[in-house]
Design an enzyme around this catalytic site. Structure first.
Site, PDB file in Angstrom:
ATOM      1  N   CYS A  53      58.776 -33.781   0.720  1.00 44.24           N
ATOM      2  CA  CYS A  53      57.554 -32.983   0.837  1.00 44.24           C
ATOM      3  C   CYS A  53      57.221 -32.322  -0.503  1.00 44.24           C
ATOM      4  CB  CYS A  53      57.703 -31.971   1.977  1.00 44.24           C
ATOM      5  SG  CYS A  53      56.114 -31.312   2.543  1.00 44.24           S
TER       6      CYS A  53
ATOM      7  N   HIS B  83      59.189 -34.991   6.604  1.00 46.55           N
ATOM      8  CA  HIS B  83      60.495 -34.363   6.795  1.00 46.55           C
ATOM      9  C   HIS B  83      61.388 -35.260   7.663  1.00 46.55           C
ATOM     10  CE1 HIS B  83      59.655 -30.398   5.019  1.00 46.55           C
ATOM     11  NE2 HIS B  83      58.418 -30.598   5.441  1.00 46.55           N
TER      12      HIS B  83
ATOM     13  N   GLU C 161      64.474 -34.836   8.202  1.00 45.99           N
ATOM     14  CA  GLU C 161      65.574 -34.057   8.770  1.00 45.99           C
ATOM     15  C   GLU C 161      65.275 -33.475  10.143  1.00 45.99           C
ATOM     16  OE1 GLU C 161      63.266 -31.088   6.126  1.00 45.99           O
ATOM     17  OE2 GLU C 161      63.689 -33.234   6.224  1.00 45.99           O
TER      18      GLU C 161
END
Length: 534
Positions: free
Chosen positions: A91, A180, A182
């Site tokens: 990002c 993202h 994660e």
């Protein structure tokens, strides 16, 4: 714990303020790879001293166009290129790479937030075996976009709106994801991280909790002299118990544990904890009754940060006095204090933006981090400070800490002081809260729900409400019930009890606890709330 001594390749995360940064650390550790998170504005010497194999640049709330936007230090690009270090920007981290390497980042014509589909445009690099045209859902959160890539970079995926979603410069080992990976909202994100670390970077997934145990024992033995004595602050919770057991394994009877009754404990906490220490852990523990000392200093204090500072200072004063008395008996004063500080405590106690020290926001001044006085005489030993709560429980299991200790819900160092909103010494707030909390927790245990909940507790609110009890109008106290599920305490969801359970608990409280006529439930996740109320 020395990250360089861990028997695994280190993945270093540079934190630029994203609310998801800690999740990157957790996700990578779940792949049996040791990861560590430090400030994104750390000096180059700090980064190089850790000798990482991979550096991940996190997301963040900033725009690379802002004058005060955080960035990696001067010389970072040259260092990673000359040392063959892999870099992944996520990002904001991707945009930072693009801009610093000569590309262009600009405000996107269409901002991208939430779930979005991306399409693979190149079947190599970070997406591994994916074919051109393959699609997946990811979690976006950005307003700026990479408009022009630096020389050597290629686009490997785009969003459904045509924006750059993934880039790479394989020759220089630079990679970037605009989304993202994660978060759970990116279903294939973990596989992308695994493939990147294992297949592209060649990271060995050999990190395990036994390595932490062996390394930490070496560190403790190397820190504490052969004739030095150590004090451990025991609370009865998981963290301090595992820390004490670990240090005891390293130095034996030169560890002296102290349990402080500060007047802010739960119902019969002192009796229960002391009995368990002696019966199950066989640790030498001295109990100090300091109820009057703490409560007198807290009288009239309503600001939660002030409460924490006062409590932290009083704890240290007691430990210093205990060390003095112990020194008189031993002929040598202890020099070290063991605390069960965890990684989330360290992360959440960072200074706020604009201080010149760090870009991250302070969530709270933790009792193990922000509440300690600068003139503390004892040196700190914090063997768990790079671990998350679930990792501490795994370590405790290896150390044969009894299961009931490992399963205990977290309890804050300031105790009930941060669960009584306002002056804790006013009226009988502490007594009321203890009774309410005991009913709530026991009901959870009786229902077989305790192990499914990360943390549960009651809160005494500084308000009164009108009620009817015993055919009489009352103006009594309101209490709140809070129960959450979580993996590491950094994020949490409220636990959804069945209505009958809540109805039964509310009735028990109002019928059993004099002075309470209303019970409410906190149904807020973290974020936006924290788990505790203060």
């Amino acid at each position: 714990m020395d990250p360089k001594a861990v028997k695994s390749d280190l993945v270093l995360i540079l934190d630029y303020g994203s609310q998801y940064t800690h999740l990157i650390t957790r996700r990578i550790r779940s792949l049996s790879v040791f990861s560590l998170c430090i400030s994104g504005t750390s000096p180059l010497s700090t980064i190089t001293s850790l000798n990482p194999k991979v550096v991940i640049l996190s997301g963040g709330p900033h725009s690379v166009h802002s004058l005060d936007s955080p960035s990696f230090p001067s010389g970072f690009i040259e260092w990673v290129c000359s040392n063959g270090v892999f870099v992944l920007g996520i990002c904001y981290g991707l945009q930072l790479l693009v801009q610093r390497l000569g590309g262009e980042v600009r405000v996107g014509e269409k901002q991208e937030y939430g779930r979005m589909e991306i399409e693979v445009g190149k079947n190599s690099g970070i997406f591994g075996g994916k074919m051109v045209g393959d699609r997946q859902i990811v979690w976006m959160s950005h307003g700026d976009e990479a408009a022009q890539l630096p020389k050597g970079f290629e686009v490997v995926a785009r969003s459904q709106q045509g924006s750059v979603a993934a880039v790479e410069d394989r020759e220089r080992r630079f990679y970037g994801l605009q989304y993202h990976p994660e978060v759970t909202h990116s279903p294939e994100g973990m596989e992308t991280l695994r493939y990147f670390l294992s297949n592209i970077c060649g990271v060995n997934p050999g990190w395990k909790m036994e390595d932490i145990l062996d390394e930490e024992i070496k560190v403790i033995k190397g820190t504490v002299g052969t004739d030095d004595h150590v004090i451990c602050a025991l609370s009865g919770g998981v963290d301090s118990t595992v820390a004490a057991t670990l240090v005891h394994k390293a130095i034996g009877d030169r560890l002296h544990c102290v349990f402080v009754d500060n007047g802010l404990l739960r119902y019969k906490e002192r009796e229960r904890v002391m009995e368990t220490f002696e019966r199950d852990l066989h640790l030498p523990v001295t109990c100090v009754d300091a109820r009057d000392q703490f409560l007198s200093k807290l009288k009239g204090v309503v600001d939660p940060e002030m409460k924490r500072k006062i409590i932290g200072k009083e704890f240290i004063a007691i430990f210093d006095a205990f060390a003095q008395d112990l020194g008189n008996k031993l002929g040598k004063k202890p020099a070290y204090l063991v605390q069960g500080t965890l990684y989330p405590d360290v992360i959440e106690s960072c200074p706020p933006p604009g201080t010149g020290r760090n870009h991250s926001h302070t969530i709270k001044s933790h009792h193990n981090v922000g509440g300690l006085p600068k003139d503390m005489k004892l040196k700190l030993i914090e063997p768990l400070k790079l671990l998350f709560k679930d990792e501490v429980r795994k370590l405790g299991k290896i150390l044969n800490v009894p299961e009931p200790f490992l399963k205990r819900h977290p309890f804050p160092g300031p105790g009930l002081a941060v669960r009584v909103l306002g002056d804790v010494t006013e009226g009988n707030a502490l007594d009321i809260l203890r009774q309410v909390d005991e009913i709530f927790i026991q009901s959870i245990k009786d229902a077989g729900l305790y192990d499914s909940i990360w943390q549960a507790f009651a809160v005494f609110l500084p308000v009164k409400s009108v009620g009817v009890q015993g055919d009489q109008r009352t103006h009594s106290h309101v209490v709140a019930l809070r129960a959450v599920t979580s993996q590491d305490g950094m994020t949490a969801d409220w636990y959804n009890f069945e209505h009958k359970f809540l109805d039964d608990v509310a009735r028990k409280i109002c019928n059993s606890v004099r002075g309470v006529n209303r019970v409410v439930q906190d149904i807020t996740s973290k974020p936006p709330s924290t788990i505790e109320w203060e």
